[in-house]
Design a protein around this motif. Structure first.
Motif: not given
Length: 575
Positions: A381-387, A430-437, A488-491, A503-508
């Protein structure tokens, strides 16, 4: 970092006494019958490689040494050079030096700062300094567990666990609310061989899939019975189904069809640094009968701390509110560990526990799956900060069940060169990277997602071999994931494999990082080298600008020598 020597010598016999560098001119005295070797200067950089916006270009052998890159005649162009450590051994560390000629520092921002204050509450979440202390406690506990509860030797005797349930001495099947049973609370001595230290555990709730106990020696001012029962109810109706749907049913060594939640100050008492706390844990020792592991409680059980407002044990657990907000996500996280271990021991005929990085990554996926269940959102869903800000319910869901994943990812992004998603450690980064991978790989794989998670948990292999069997080669997947971090999400009109569709990480992430996107990038100005140390699975992001009509050169070295094959170099045009 070791720098290449400035002075070079060469013997008249033609054998090098130290490596040569470019433009070293040497002469031999004597008869002059030996011609010293010369290094040919690089060709002048004219024209240069020109990429279209969003185009990714892997550097070839010649470009790795000296890249000539240009900009269109009418406009400047910006690029990011991405060195990626392609070794499967995360402990591998390679120094890389990047030098630019006619390059300028980038002008375009990676993301616009937030105009308003952050709306996502990160208080009490695990990426705060308090939680890093807690993680060090848990990491030390897990290291002990791997030594003290050895899979191979205990599994060799696992047939004893199939004995009639009347021979087991652990958790009762359907206890009476208010009754007291004896459970071993020894968590700070040898987890398998130390004598039990039984404590009274009062039964608070008996639910269809869950039993809730509280230690009779809990400090005053802790959870009420109603609060404890509510924790059990939330797990019974939400958490249990999330984990079993995606990872499989737990083992049932005590034959009661339930898992137990035991709130005990024995968790509080696990030694750790001031301010550190553990949200909860489970240990594989309880999955073995006492004939194998004398300290076992012989049942599926979680241990959670109790609030200690008066700091009678230590000063690390005074806030009931802070502990309470993490109970359900902790239970879902630990339940994945319990399912993983139990199925490896009794169902899948595996030969080892899962490696720590993948096991933790799957438990963080469990937290994310709980977030989807509660919020009503779903992957891709590319969840962003507005959502996330769209309603109080949405904000509560992300704060309760996903904020920790985003926080750990932020820490990884601040140091992507020296951290890896498959590092053999339990670091927050490591945990953050592994989850995102894992999220990236599952989105890319497609299909019924629960089948993906089930395959990873119900495997006889571990670590990278397990990952490869489900997703394909981990190096290729991690390399593409590393590009997605900045693309990602850099236009940019990049290929789909360089996007994070969920996930829209640039927004969140700016909402958790003072309005800034946390990914570490380094500017490359002409004459100012960039030096990084690159771990296997790690990536660097070196940004530079080429003025309109100019051709710039970029040289890459490793300790004065060509960059080894264990490092890939990729160029992405970003403006």
């Amino acid at each position: 970092m070791r720098r290449p020597p400035r002075n070079r010598t060469y013997s008249c016999s033609g054998s090098a006494t130290t490596p040569l560098i470019a433009f070293a001119l040497l002469a031999c005295g004597g008869g002059g019958d030996v011609t010293p070797p010369r290094l040919t200067p690089p060709q002048a950089c004219t024209g240069g490689l020109q990429l279209s916006l969003g185009e990714l270009h892997p550097l070839n052998a010649a470009e790795r040494a000296s890249l000539c890159v240009g900009a269109p005649s009418g406009a400047a162009a910006e690029y990011v050079l991405i060195p990626f450590g392609n070794s499967t051994v995360a402990a591998t560390m390679v120094p890389v030096t990047i030098k630019g000629t006619k390059t300028e520092a980038p002008v375009a921002p990676l993301t616009a700062p937030l105009a308003s204050s952050p709306a996502v509450d990160n208080s009490g979440s695990q990426f705060q300094p308090l939680a890093q202390g807690g993680l060090s406690i848990e990491d030390a506990f897990r290291r002990r567990e791997r030594l003290e509860v050895p899979f191979t030797s205990l599994r060799g005797r696992r047939a004893r666990a199939a004995a009639p349930q009347s021979r087991l001495s652990g958790i009762p099947a359907t206890p009476i609310v208010g009754s007291i049973v004896q459970l071993n609370t020894n968590l700070d001595q040898n987890l398998c061989t130390a004598a039990k230290t039984p404590r009274g555990a009062r039964v608070v709730a008996v639910l269809p899939r869950t039993l809730v106990f509280v230690d009779t020696l809990s400090p005053a001012g802790g959870y009420s019975d109603a609060e404890l029962a509510a924790f059990g109810q939330a797990f019974d109706t939400l958490g249990y189904g999330v984990d079993t749907l995606n990872f499989g049913a737990p083992s049932d060594v005590d034959g009661n069809g339930r898992v137990a939640i035991f709130f005990t100050p024995s968790v509080n008492a696990i030694p750790g640094p001031p301010g550190g706390f553990v949200g909860g844990l489970q240990t594989a020792r309880d999955l073995f009968p006492v004939a194998n592991c004398v300290a076992s409680n012989e049942g599926e059980i979680f241990y959670l701390p109790t609030p200690d407002p008066d700091k009678t044990i230590n000063g690390n657990y005074p806030s009931k509110a802070n502990l309470a907000r993490g109970v359900l996500s902790t239970l879902v996280h630990e339940f994945q560990h319990l399912i993983n271990a139990g199925r490896r021991i009794y169902v899948n005929n595996a030969s080892a526990y899962e490696e720590v990085w993948l096991n933790e990554g799957l438990s963080h996926i469990a937290e994310e799956l709980l977030y989807y269940r509660v919020s009503g959102n779903r992957p891709k869903m590319n969840i962003d900060l507005p959502l996330a800000r769209s309603s109080q319910a949405q904000l509560d869901a992300i704060n309760a069940y996903q904020i920790q994943n985003l926080g750990r990812l932020s820490l990884y992004m601040a140091a992507p060169e020296t951290h890896s998603p498959y590092a053999q450690n339990d670091d927050l980064e490591t945990r953050g990277a592994t989850w995102q991978l894992l999220r990236y790989a599952a989105d890319r794989k497609g299909g019924e997602e629960r089948n993906t998670w089930f395959a990873l948990v119900n495997s006889t292999t571990v670590g990278q071999a397990n990952f490869n069997a489900v997703f394909g080669n981990i190096i290729g997947m991690t390399r593409d994931w590393a590009v997605a971090q900045i693309a990602d999400d850099a236009g940019l009109p990049v290929a789909a494999i360089y996007m994070h569709p969920s996930w829209n990480f640039r927004s969140l992430l700016p909402a958790l990082n003072s309005g800034k996107f946390p990914l570490l990038t380094r500017p490359l100005a002409s004459g100012t080298p960039v030096e990084i140390t690159l771990r296997g699975g790690g990536a660097g992001y070196v940004r530079f600008r080429v003025p309109a009509g100019v051709a710039a050169s970029v040289e890459s070295l490793s300790s004065g020598q060509p960059v080894p094959a264990s490092v890939d170099l990729m160029l992405l045009r970003t403006q």
